[in-house]
Design a protein around this motif. Structure first.
Motif, PDB file in Angstrom:
ATOM      1  N   THR A   7       0.810  -1.213   0.000  1.00  0.00           N
ATOM      2  CA  THR A   7       0.000   0.000   0.000  1.00  0.00           C
ATOM      3  C   THR A   7       0.844   1.265   0.000  1.00  0.00           C
ATOM      4  O   THR A   7       0.352   2.331  -0.343  1.00  0.00           O
ATOM      5  N   GLN A   8       2.106   1.173   0.387  1.00  0.00           N
ATOM      6  CA  GLN A   8       2.978   2.338   0.349  1.00  0.00           C
ATOM      7  C   GLN A   8       3.486   2.609  -1.061  1.00  0.00           C
ATOM      8  O   GLN A   8       3.998   3.680  -1.345  1.00  0.00           O
ATOM      9  N   ARG A   9       3.361   1.630  -1.957  1.00  0.00           N
ATOM     10  CA  ARG A   9       3.885   1.785  -3.312  1.00  0.00           C
ATOM     11  C   ARG A   9       2.805   2.175  -4.310  1.00  0.00           C
ATOM     12  O   ARG A   9       3.079   2.263  -5.502  1.00  0.00           O
ATOM     13  N   ILE A  10       1.587   2.398  -3.840  1.00  0.00           N
ATOM     14  CA  ILE A  10       0.493   2.726  -4.744  1.00  0.00           C
ATOM     15  C   ILE A  10      -0.176   4.017  -4.318  1.00  0.00           C
ATOM     16  O   ILE A  10       0.048   4.515  -3.208  1.00  0.00           O
ATOM     17  N   ASP A  11      -0.985   4.564  -5.194  1.00  0.00           N
ATOM     18  CA  ASP A  11      -1.731   5.783  -4.912  1.00  0.00           C
ATOM     19  C   ASP A  11      -3.080   5.391  -4.302  1.00  0.00           C
ATOM     20  O   ASP A  11      -3.979   4.921  -4.992  1.00  0.00           O
ATOM     21  N   LEU A  12      -3.218   5.607  -3.001  1.00  0.00           N
ATOM     22  CA  LEU A  12      -4.445   5.204  -2.314  1.00  0.00           C
ATOM     23  C   LEU A  12      -5.641   6.021  -2.779  1.00  0.00           C
ATOM     24  O   LEU A  12      -6.759   5.510  -2.833  1.00  0.00           O
ATOM     25  N   ASN A  13      -5.419   7.285  -3.122  1.00  0.00           N
ATOM     26  CA  ASN A  13      -6.525   8.100  -3.619  1.00  0.00           C
ATOM     27  C   ASN A  13      -7.039   7.582  -4.952  1.00  0.00           C
ATOM     28  O   ASN A  13      -8.238   7.587  -5.213  1.00  0.00           O
ATOM     29  N   GLU A  14      -6.107   7.126  -5.776  1.00  0.00           N
ATOM     30  CA  GLU A  14      -6.511   6.565  -7.065  1.00  0.00           C
ATOM     31  C   GLU A  14      -7.313   5.289  -6.866  1.00  0.00           C
ATOM     32  O   GLU A  14      -8.316   5.051  -7.551  1.00  0.00           O
ATOM     33  N   LYS A  16      -9.072   4.532  -4.189  1.00  0.00           N
ATOM     34  CA  LYS A  16     -10.349   4.903  -3.591  1.00  0.00           C
ATOM     35  C   LYS A  16     -11.316   5.408  -4.654  1.00  0.00           C
ATOM     36  O   LYS A  16     -12.513   5.104  -4.621  1.00  0.00           O
ATOM     37  N   SER A  17     -10.800   6.178  -5.601  1.00  0.00           N
ATOM     38  CA  SER A  17     -11.661   6.686  -6.665  1.00  0.00           C
ATOM     39  C   SER A  17     -12.238   5.556  -7.501  1.00  0.00           C
ATOM     40  O   SER A  17     -13.283   5.700  -8.137  1.00  0.00           O
ATOM     41  N   LYS A  22      -9.056   1.935   1.494  1.00  0.00           N
ATOM     42  CA  LYS A  22      -8.072   1.410   2.443  1.00  0.00           C
ATOM     43  C   LYS A  22      -8.672   1.249   3.832  1.00  0.00           C
ATOM     44  O   LYS A  22      -9.390   2.114   4.327  1.00  0.00           O
TER      45      LYS A  22
END
Length: 297
Positions: A7-14, A16-17, A22
């Protein structure tokens, strides 16, 4: 240095959209599913249960307050498999973030005796046309079939509530006074001969008088949507403003389209449309959106 987690290597906002939210647990996400109007087939429910049993590491689903089904505790490595298996029955993942969300709806007139307008068909139509449209912030819509307003259109960025205008025919009235007894608003009172006297200022256009009349002396003159804009709940709730009444069903999409365009032109990033209206003025919205559409109705 220790290797970063997934999860640190990805865009969590992306993510979530795209409907993957998360959780507090490492690498686990809630997968929000798309259920326009809250209607779902038994086949989809069975597949969702099957997928949840297989991929939820916490072992349960959640029914959101906006009629979606959420599979809880899905590992990030299982996203592709979850989406692929749900797609076999046509079940899609929803979305979050600054865009038009899946519309909510009550049962409407299809099977509810109180229903005036067809909320379910309209919710599906609106979802097909507007879902995912980018906006300055989240944009939620809801459809209620009558003034009971189960969908809580007063809390929606844009809400549509079914209304019906009653008219009385003297020739068909037998003076039974059932309409006055059925009216919970006191908008109808009976004279000495049992004939109804109608006070429109008290009417909420629910149609109870029409349903109660045994001789069809009360009928609907017109049906449509009461439109509200700018509602929200949360930390700082705002009740939506009523901006139109008896909007024809065939004008709903035009109203939504004009509202979303106005919101994009006037709203600031992360500003809900209600806050935007408070900042620039309700009259600006009425003039630039409501005026043209209602006049053309």
């Amino acid at each position: 240095m220790a290797e970063k987690t997934m999860t640190q290597r990805i865009d969590l906002n992306e993510l979530k959209s795209g409907g993957f939210i998360k959780q507090t647990q490492k690498d686990l996400f809630t997968v929000r599913l798309k259920v326009p109007g809250g209607r779902i087939t038994p086949e989809k429910l069975l597949k969702i249960a099957e997928v949840a049993k297989k991929y939820s590491r916490l072992g349960y689903c959640h029914l959101s307050f906006r009629q979606s089904v959420e599979i809880i505790g899905v590992h990030i490595n299982d996203f592709d498999a979850v989406v692929k298996e749900l797609a076999t029955v046509g079940q899609k993942v929803a979305s979050c973030g600054p865009r038009v969300r899946v519309p909510t709806a009550c049962g409407g007139c299809e099977y509810n005796p109180n229903g005036i307008m067809d909320t379910q068909s309209k919710a599906l139509e609106v979802d097909e046309k507007f879902f995912g449209t980018p906006c300055p912030h989240k944009f939620k819509m809801g459809f209620s079939g009558c003034p009971i307003d189960c969908t809580r259109t007063r809390e929606m960025d844009l809400g549509f509530q079914g209304v019906v205008y009653p008219v009385w025919s003297k020739d068909l009235c037998n003076g039974c006074t059932l309409c006055a007894k059925a009216c919970q608003e006191g908008a109808i009172v009976s004279d000495k001969e049992g004939r109804p006297m109608f006070d429109e200022s008290k009417c909420v256009y629910c149609g109870d008088c029409i349903r109660a009349c045994p001789t069809d002396a009360w009928k609907d003159k017109k049906k449509g949507w009461l439109v509200r804009v700018g509602g929200k709940h949360g930390r700082h709730p705002r009740e939506a403003n009523e901006v139109a009444n008896f909007l024809p069903d065939n004008k709903v999409n035009d109203f939504i389209d004009a509202t979303v365009k106005w919101y994009k032109e006037n709203g600031k990033p992360k500003e809900r449309i209600g806050s935007c209206i408070d900042r620039v003025g309700l009259e600006k919205f009425r003039k630039e959106v409501v005026g043209t559409l209602v006049k053309s109705s």
